[in-house]
Write a protein that holds these residues in place. Structure first.
Motif, PDB file in Angstrom:
ATOM      1  N   LEU A 282      15.309 -32.813 -25.682  1.00 35.64           N
ATOM      2  CA  LEU A 282      16.328 -34.141 -25.733  1.00 35.64           C
ATOM      3  C   LEU A 282      17.544 -33.272 -24.682  1.00 35.64           C
ATOM      4  CD1 LEU A 282      16.375 -34.178 -29.415  1.00 35.64           C
ATOM      5  CD2 LEU A 282      15.530 -35.965 -27.656  1.00 35.64           C
ATOM      6  N   VAL A 283      18.195 -34.957 -24.060  1.00 38.40           N
ATOM      7  CA  VAL A 283      19.358 -34.718 -22.832  1.00 38.40           C
ATOM      8  C   VAL A 283      19.619 -36.384 -23.031  1.00 38.40           C
ATOM      9  CG1 VAL A 283      17.290 -32.851 -21.789  1.00 38.40           C
ATOM     10  CG2 VAL A 283      17.520 -36.251 -21.210  1.00 38.40           C
ATOM     11  N   ARG A 284      20.436 -36.380 -22.566  1.00 41.32           N
ATOM     12  CA  ARG A 284      22.166 -37.135 -22.916  1.00 41.32           C
ATOM     13  C   ARG A 284      22.139 -38.118 -21.490  1.00 41.32           C
ATOM     14  NH1 ARG A 284      24.445 -39.088 -26.377  1.00 41.32           N
ATOM     15  NH2 ARG A 284      24.973 -37.631 -27.245  1.00 41.32           N
ATOM     16  N   ILE A 285      21.990 -38.913 -21.167  1.00 44.84           N
ATOM     17  CA  ILE A 285      21.523 -39.303 -19.218  1.00 44.84           C
ATOM     18  C   ILE A 285      23.178 -39.771 -19.600  1.00 44.84           C
ATOM     19  CG2 ILE A 285      21.702 -41.163 -18.276  1.00 44.84           C
ATOM     20  CD1 ILE A 285      18.334 -41.734 -18.942  1.00 44.84           C
ATOM     21  N   LEU A 286      23.798 -38.921 -18.670  1.00 45.31           N
ATOM     22  CA  LEU A 286      25.159 -39.517 -18.656  1.00 45.31           C
ATOM     23  C   LEU A 286      25.595 -40.152 -17.462  1.00 45.31           C
ATOM     24  CD1 LEU A 286      26.627 -35.267 -18.884  1.00 45.31           C
ATOM     25  CD2 LEU A 286      26.338 -36.736 -20.480  1.00 45.31           C
ATOM     26  N   ASP A 287      25.285 -40.019 -15.891  1.00 42.11           N
ATOM     27  CA  ASP A 287      24.953 -40.588 -15.076  1.00 42.11           C
ATOM     28  C   ASP A 287      24.018 -40.677 -14.139  1.00 42.11           C
ATOM     29  OD1 ASP A 287      26.185 -42.839 -13.391  1.00 42.11           O
ATOM     30  OD2 ASP A 287      27.754 -41.137 -12.725  1.00 42.11           O
ATOM     31  N   GLU A 288      23.972 -41.976 -13.099  1.00 46.21           N
ATOM     32  CA  GLU A 288      22.572 -41.593 -12.637  1.00 46.21           C
ATOM     33  C   GLU A 288      22.497 -42.041 -10.771  1.00 46.21           C
ATOM     34  OE1 GLU A 288      19.667 -45.292 -12.366  1.00 46.21           O
ATOM     35  OE2 GLU A 288      21.595 -45.995 -13.924  1.00 46.21           O
ATOM     36  N   THR A 289      22.086 -41.230  -9.653  1.00 45.78           N
ATOM     37  CA  THR A 289      22.363 -41.297  -8.465  1.00 45.78           C
ATOM     38  C   THR A 289      20.574 -42.403  -8.060  1.00 45.78           C
ATOM     39  OG1 THR A 289      21.221 -39.436  -7.705  1.00 45.78           O
ATOM     40  CG2 THR A 289      23.638 -39.636  -7.727  1.00 45.78           C
ATOM     41  N   ASP A 290      20.555 -42.572  -7.062  1.00 46.02           N
ATOM     42  CA  ASP A 290      19.289 -42.819  -6.584  1.00 46.02           C
ATOM     43  C   ASP A 290      18.330 -42.786  -7.314  1.00 46.02           C
ATOM     44  OD1 ASP A 290      20.971 -44.939  -5.187  1.00 46.02           O
ATOM     45  OD2 ASP A 290      20.976 -43.780  -3.375  1.00 46.02           O
ATOM     46  N   ASP A 291      18.099 -40.806  -6.707  1.00 50.38           N
ATOM     47  CA  ASP A 291      17.012 -40.537  -7.294  1.00 50.38           C
ATOM     48  C   ASP A 291      17.294 -39.568  -8.784  1.00 50.38           C
ATOM     49  OD1 ASP A 291      15.878 -41.021  -4.947  1.00 50.38           O
ATOM     50  OD2 ASP A 291      16.828 -39.821  -3.239  1.00 50.38           O
TER      51      ASP A 291
END
Length: 464
Positions: A282-291
């Motif tokens: 299990l993980v939490r998405i904090l942010d994203e970039t293109d990849d």
């Protein structure tokens, strides 16, 4: 060297996975060797007539040791008695503990009276192996004699066998034996008669269900979910691509496998340092970039960058209702149903986790999504593409690792594989790690969990 060989073999299996799923009329020649098995190559079948879902229901060998070893140990220990158990139930043990008196020839150092901590409610629904929360595992190969008093030449009350589990009452100081004066006062059922006496510390080890640690693990996950939905890594059988390899080994420096994993980079750069992050964690998405997704991994207590193909943003754990906690240190587990009043204990039982070896892996620590249920799945003979058996009532939580019932090896009859039927009990369950990644249960408990758990709102936590 062995790690490198098995890694190459696993990759070969992935490339030819369609052949793994083909059911064969004739099993592999010869019987597998005892214990852990060296890998060998196998020819690729010419046809693949099974659907993708059937092919995926075939895993690598789930046994750290040959399952025949466990069956033989069970047969020798149990004799003609089916499902022989010697421990008391929690109710029987507490009643006995409340009524026993101390003896003049020993000093009581500790009393074992584990109860459910505040916040865990007794809602147990599974009673097939009703046992006390504190117990003593016999590790002496020759078994042990339970004596009337904690002295070496005291009268023998009864005998117990290697890997037996008896209920634990007290730790006491008695007469020294082999430079130790520590004895354990234990109780058991012998021909439906409750008996109690003393075992010296050298013949076994005390264990218990660590409900407080389990409660802490569930509450931590519950709090993490209260802060927002969680996602999980998805790379079962490299379906989203193999991660880069760290040298020639099958695991990284933290013990996590290359197979079924994704790379977790320290920076949003594939040239930066990384570790393996397993399928299902299990993980939490904090942010994203293109990849990349920038994620927090509670199990790793850190933030990492994971390539986007390894996380499906549309599939989450948004509600937590059912949790199974596996204690790989004490080789037991408990399952909990969550509500506004706390945790409801619905079952607790013994378990067998994975062993680290040349051809097997530990059950890795962490919090995982309960991903998939299968009434049964088949597994391969080590290092080959030959199906050799199956495991019933399985809950997959990471890669090819499941909570499941007792593995069943196919038998051969007139050149064809024959299912001998499910097996309920192994004497080795709840003793020491013996599987490959998976968590082995008594089959009746695996079936209970299979019918009970809700994959959409379920999780599996593995603690040390």
């Amino acid at each position: 060297m062995y790690r490198k060989i098995i890694l190459i073999l696993m990759l070969a299996i992935m490339i030819t996975m369609s052949s793994c799923g083909q059911r064969r009329n004739v099993p592999p020649d010869g019987e597998p060797p005892q214990g852990q098995q060296p890998g060998s190559s196998a020819e690729e079948p010419k046809e693949d007539k099974l659907a993708k879902s059937d092919r995926e229901a075939v895993e690598e060998n789930i046994n750290g040791f040959n399952i025949e070893d466990d069956l033989r140990i069970t047969q020798i220990t149990q004799g003609k008695e089916e499902n022989r158990v010697s421990y008391l139930s929690q109710q029987q043990k507490m009643k006995l503990l409340n009524n026993i008196g101390s003896k003049n020839m020993n000093t009581v150092l500790e009393e074992y009276n584990t109860i459910l901590p505040e916040g865990i409610n007794d809602a147990v629904q599974y009673f097939e192996y009703d046992m006390a929360f504190d117990y003593f595992l016999i590790t002496a190969e020759e078994g042990a004699k339970i004596r009337e008093n904690p002295i070496p030449d005291a009268t023998v009350v009864t005998q117990v066998a290697n890997l037996d589990k008896v209920s634990l009452l007290q730790r006491v100081e008695g007469e020294a034996l082999e430079d130790s004066a520590i004895w354990y006062r234990v109780a058991l059922k012998d021909n439906n008669e409750i008996k109690e006496g003393y075992l010296h510390a050298t013949v076994g080890t005390p264990r218990n269900f660590r409900f407080e640690r389990m409660q802490d693990a569930v509450n931590q996950l519950r709090q993490q979910l209260a802060d927002g939905e969680l996602h999980f890594i998805s790379n079962y059988k490299f379906q989203n691509g193999a991660p880069p390899q760290k040298g020639d080994v099958a695991v990284d420096e933290y013990g996590y496998r290359f197979y079924h994993s994704a790379p977790a980079y320290e920076e949003a750069d594939t040239n930066s340092n990384f570790r393996y992050i397993p399928d299902g964690i299990l993980v939490r998405i904090l942010d994203e970039t293109d990849d990349f997704y920038h994620v927090n991994v509670p199990t790793f207590e850190g933030d990492f960058y994971v390539p986007k193909q390894y996380i499906d943003p549309n599939v989450t754990l948004s509600q937590l209702n059912h949790v199974v906690v596996v204690d790989r240190n004490h080789q037991n587990q408990a399952s909990f149903e969550l509500d506004e009043n706390g945790l409801n204990l619905v079952s607790y039982t013994l378990a067998t986790t994975g062993i680290a070896g040349d051809f097997s892996f530990e059950t890795t620590l962490g919090s995982y999504k309960a991903i998939q249920k299968r009434e049964r799945f088949e597994y391969l003979k080590s290092g080959t593409q030959d199906i050799t058996g199956y495991a019933p009532f399985a809950i997959r939580f990471t890669g090819g690792a499941y909570i499941h019932g007792v593995p069943v090896a196919y038998e051969e009859e007139d050149g064809e594989k024959v299912d001998p039927g499910t097996i309920e009990y192994l004497h080795t369950i709840g003793t020491f790690p013996r599987s490959n990644m998976c968590v082995r249960n008594f089959t009746s408990h695996a079936e209970f969990l299979y019918n009970w758990i809700d994959n959409e709102s379920g999780a599996v936590i593995v603690i040390e």
